[in-house]
Design a protein around this motif. Sequence first.
Motif, PDB file in Angstrom:
ATOM      1  N   ARG A  72       0.905  -1.162   0.000  1.00 49.79           N
ATOM      2  CA  ARG A  72       0.000   0.000   0.000  1.00 49.79           C
ATOM      3  C   ARG A  72       0.933   1.198   0.000  1.00 49.79           C
ATOM      4  O   ARG A  72       1.641   1.413   0.973  1.00 49.79           O
ATOM      5  CB  ARG A  72      -0.900  -0.031   1.235  1.00 49.79           C
ATOM      6  N   ASP A 127     -11.981  -9.384   0.307  1.00 52.62           N
ATOM      7  CA  ASP A 127     -13.143  -8.758   0.962  1.00 52.62           C
ATOM      8  C   ASP A 127     -14.423  -8.808   0.113  1.00 52.62           C
ATOM      9  O   ASP A 127     -15.525  -8.682   0.657  1.00 52.62           O
ATOM     10  CB  ASP A 127     -12.829  -7.286   1.285  1.00 52.62           C
ATOM     11  N   MET A 169     -11.867 -11.518   8.576  1.00 48.03           N
ATOM     12  CA  MET A 169     -11.527 -10.266   7.896  1.00 48.03           C
ATOM     13  C   MET A 169     -12.687  -9.778   7.023  1.00 48.03           C
ATOM     14  O   MET A 169     -13.741 -10.394   6.974  1.00 48.03           O
ATOM     15  CB  MET A 169     -10.284 -10.466   7.033  1.00 48.03           C
ATOM     16  N   GLY A 170     -12.425  -8.701   6.312  1.00 44.06           N
ATOM     17  CA  GLY A 170     -13.447  -8.155   5.414  1.00 44.06           C
ATOM     18  C   GLY A 170     -13.446  -6.641   5.400  1.00 44.06           C
ATOM     19  O   GLY A 170     -14.310  -6.030   4.798  1.00 44.06           O
ATOM     20  N   GLU A 222     -14.788  -8.406  11.069  1.00 47.60           N
ATOM     21  CA  GLU A 222     -13.984  -7.407  11.803  1.00 47.60           C
ATOM     22  C   GLU A 222     -14.643  -6.027  11.786  1.00 47.60           C
ATOM     23  O   GLU A 222     -14.505  -5.263  12.748  1.00 47.60           O
ATOM     24  CB  GLU A 222     -12.552  -7.335  11.255  1.00 47.60           C
ATOM     25  N   HIS A 249      -4.478 -13.365   9.275  1.00 49.49           N
ATOM     26  CA  HIS A 249      -3.994 -13.468   7.892  1.00 49.49           C
ATOM     27  C   HIS A 249      -3.984 -14.874   7.322  1.00 49.49           C
ATOM     28  O   HIS A 249      -3.775 -15.042   6.119  1.00 49.49           O
ATOM     29  CB  HIS A 249      -2.608 -12.842   7.786  1.00 49.49           C
ATOM     30  N   ARG A 252      -6.055 -15.331   4.302  1.00 51.23           N
ATOM     31  CA  ARG A 252      -5.682 -14.707   3.034  1.00 51.23           C
ATOM     32  C   ARG A 252      -4.660 -15.533   2.258  1.00 51.23           C
ATOM     33  O   ARG A 252      -4.333 -15.216   1.113  1.00 51.23           O
ATOM     34  CB  ARG A 252      -5.099 -13.320   3.348  1.00 51.23           C
TER      35      ARG A 252
HETATM   36  O1  F6P Z   1      -8.331  -5.967   2.215  1.00 53.36           O
HETATM   37  C1  F6P Z   1      -7.864  -7.220   2.563  1.00 53.36           C
HETATM   38  C2  F6P Z   1      -7.621  -7.292   4.067  1.00 53.36           C
HETATM   39  O2  F6P Z   1      -7.180  -8.604   4.364  1.00 53.36           O
HETATM   40  C3  F6P Z   1      -8.802  -6.908   4.948  1.00 53.36           C
HETATM   41  O3  F6P Z   1      -9.751  -7.932   5.074  1.00 53.36           O
HETATM   42  C4  F6P Z   1      -8.112  -6.553   6.224  1.00 53.36           C
HETATM   43  O4  F6P Z   1      -8.880  -5.648   6.995  1.00 53.36           O
HETATM   44  C5  F6P Z   1      -6.827  -5.908   5.754  1.00 53.36           C
HETATM   45  O5  F6P Z   1      -6.601  -6.389   4.434  1.00 53.36           O
HETATM   46  C6  F6P Z   1      -5.639  -6.234   6.592  1.00 53.36           C
HETATM   47  O6  F6P Z   1      -4.584  -5.463   6.134  1.00 53.36           O
HETATM   48  P1  F6P Z   1      -3.057  -5.779   6.465  1.00 53.36           P
HETATM   49  O7  F6P Z   1      -2.685  -7.052   5.774  1.00 53.36           O
HETATM   50  O8  F6P Z   1      -2.333  -4.598   5.925  1.00 53.36           O
HETATM   51  O9  F6P Z   1      -2.961  -5.921   7.951  1.00 53.36           O
END
Ligand code: F6P
Length: 319
Positions: A72, A127, A169-170, A222, A249, A252
């Motif tokens: 990001r 998400d 998450m979401g 969340e 995580h 993911r």
């Molecule tokens: O947008 C994807 C996501 O996994 C969200 O569900 C979560 O809130 C966010 O990214 C977590 O971000 P990071 O990996 O930067 O902690």
Amino acid sequence: MRKIGVLTSGGDAPGMNAALRAVVRKAIYHGLAVVGFRRGYHGLVYGEYQEMQLGSVADIIHRGGTMLLTARSPEFMERSGREQALQVIEKSGVDGLIVIGGDGSLRGAEALERLGVRTVIVPGTIDNDIACSDYSIGFDTAVYNVTDAVNKVRDTATSHERVYVIEVMGRTSGHIALAAGLAGGAESILVPEVPFDLAEVCDRLQRGVKRGKLHSIILVAEGAGAALNVGEEIKKRTKMETRVTILGHLQRGGTPTAFDRILASRLGAAAVDLLRSGSHGKMVGFRSSDIHVTSFAEVLAEKKEFPQELYRLATILAI
Ligand code: F6P
């Protein structure tokens, strides 16, 4: 169009690699050169890119994460960063750019398009909060991961006759919680899109115990609040033995499902076709089992619909 660029941005999502593979191979198939920018928009700002060949995307279709890395980029949010990115794009010689990512990436793509860069976005986020597409890449895998975790938690929940509050998450959306809650047979699903009353959640738990239920699973998105607080409150009100699990995580990662791989392959290839046809400033999405192209403006103006019917069904079935 002779050369296109591609990048993955924001939170990684399983299936992004399959999308990269599709973009690179479809483009090369049509005689285009491809450049991969590393670490999302960061790579655009700092000129981190590599030429992509057929072999660059070999052996990645089954891998989670993204081989181009992601980030990001705060620099890209600044005007000066975007101007630097424009110079890099010019130097790299790309005539069009495909961005694979979620909400923040879409906004970045729109900013680039306004600066004159022909840009197409492919929705990639677990998400599933991008409007104008039924699915985004990674959602199906995340739901699979959460459902698998719920199954495992259920084993121990039954053995100890406990209540388990599981946080998923979401971001600000409850799509993962709803889909995994329905698939996992959760007693209650708390999402930001539907107001809830903890007293009702507790009543439901106690009615279940009276009917002989040995355990209960509550899924909390969340965005609906912290599972730790929900768990504390439930314990206080019902005196039931309660545990909290935050999946974090792990939801993911892992190998993408076949659905995500196929979705990613189709969307990646469609993005190349869109640029080749001279069209840009658009998102290549997926609606009613088909490719669905929408302008950035429309996607940004629309709020992703929450499937209220499905939520009602999940509530009825968990009676
Ligand atoms: O947008 C994807 C996501 O996994 C969200 O569900 C979560 O809130 C966010 O990214 C977590 O971000 P990071 O990996 O930067 O902690």
